[in-house]
Scaffold this active site. Structure first.
Site, PDB file in Angstrom:
ATOM      1  CB  VAL A 155      40.947  37.007  37.755  1.00  0.00           C
ATOM      2  CG1 VAL A 155      40.708  37.982  38.896  1.00  0.00           C
ATOM      3  CG2 VAL A 155      42.028  36.009  38.097  1.00  0.00           C
ATOM      4  CG  ASP A 156      34.752  39.701  36.227  1.00  0.00           C
ATOM      5  OD1 ASP A 156      35.296  40.518  35.455  1.00  0.00           O
ATOM      6  OD2 ASP A 156      33.560  39.774  36.556  1.00  0.00           O
ATOM      7  CB  THR A 157      38.376  42.869  39.454  1.00  0.00           C
ATOM      8  OG1 THR A 157      39.302  41.834  39.765  1.00  0.00           O
ATOM      9  CG2 THR A 157      38.359  43.892  40.575  1.00  0.00           C
TER      10      THR A 157
END
Length: 190
Positions: free
Chosen positions: A68-70
């Site tokens: 995941v990357d935000t």
């Protein structure tokens, strides 16, 4: 479903998965995130989520790896994690009283079967207008240096975020509603 691995050190993502009843292990991916100017914020997050997932999946082929990357995006610019408190203040001051978008890229990979799936989730966030003193007090309370955009939705208590359109958990760092649907696609794997 195969064993789930979270390829992230984020305590917020761990907490979200635990709160939603998922059993998983944490194995942080040792990768360098990128943010090329020619990619959109969504493409950046999806690319980084994919490289995190692949970095762990190559060593854990029987597990389902979640990368995941935000990022926070405002006026076409990606706002990552601030380097120091001055940068954090500059970020929240820039967002103060305005609207921005939070993008999360999510990538699931099961190396043994060769199956993988990625998606992007976007939430529109509207901030209240605060004074500089209120912004400084907020930053002192939340510790912004490990947070994209220098703010913490999970610790906001209604002081900075006025409203949002989309997933609240996405703003924290993992869009749980969309993730649940994506995980179902891997439920027949062993």
């Amino acid at each position: 479903m195969p064993p789930l691995i979270l390829a992230s050190t984020s305590p917020r993502r761990r907490r979200l998965l635990l709160e939603h009843g998922y059993n998983f292990r944490v194995m942080p991916a040792e990768v360098t995130e990128i943010a090329p100017a020619h990619l959109s914020p969504g493409e950046i997050t999806l690319f980084n989520a994919r490289i995190k997932s692949h970095a762990i999946a190559r060593h854990q082929p029987r597990s389902l790896v979640l990368g995941v990357d935000t990022v926070v995006a405002f006026e076409g610019e990606v706002l990552g994690k601030p380097a120091n408190m001055e940068a954090a203040f500059a970020m929240v001051r820039r967002l103060n009283g305005r609207t921005h978008d939070v993008y999360s890229g999510v990538w699931l990979r099961h190396a043994k079967s060769g199956r993988e799936r990625g998606f992007i989730d976007i939430t529109r966030v509207h901030f209240r207008q605060l004074t500089d003193a209120q912004l400084h007090a907020y930053l002192a309370r939340i510790g912004p240096l490990d947070k994209a955009g220098a703010y913490a939705a999970q610790d906001d208590r209604g002081e900075l975020i006025d409203s949002l359109e989309g997933s609240f958990s996405n703003v924290i760092g993992l869009p749980m509603e969309a993730l649940a649907g994506a995980l179902r696609e891997f439920s027949s794997l062993e």
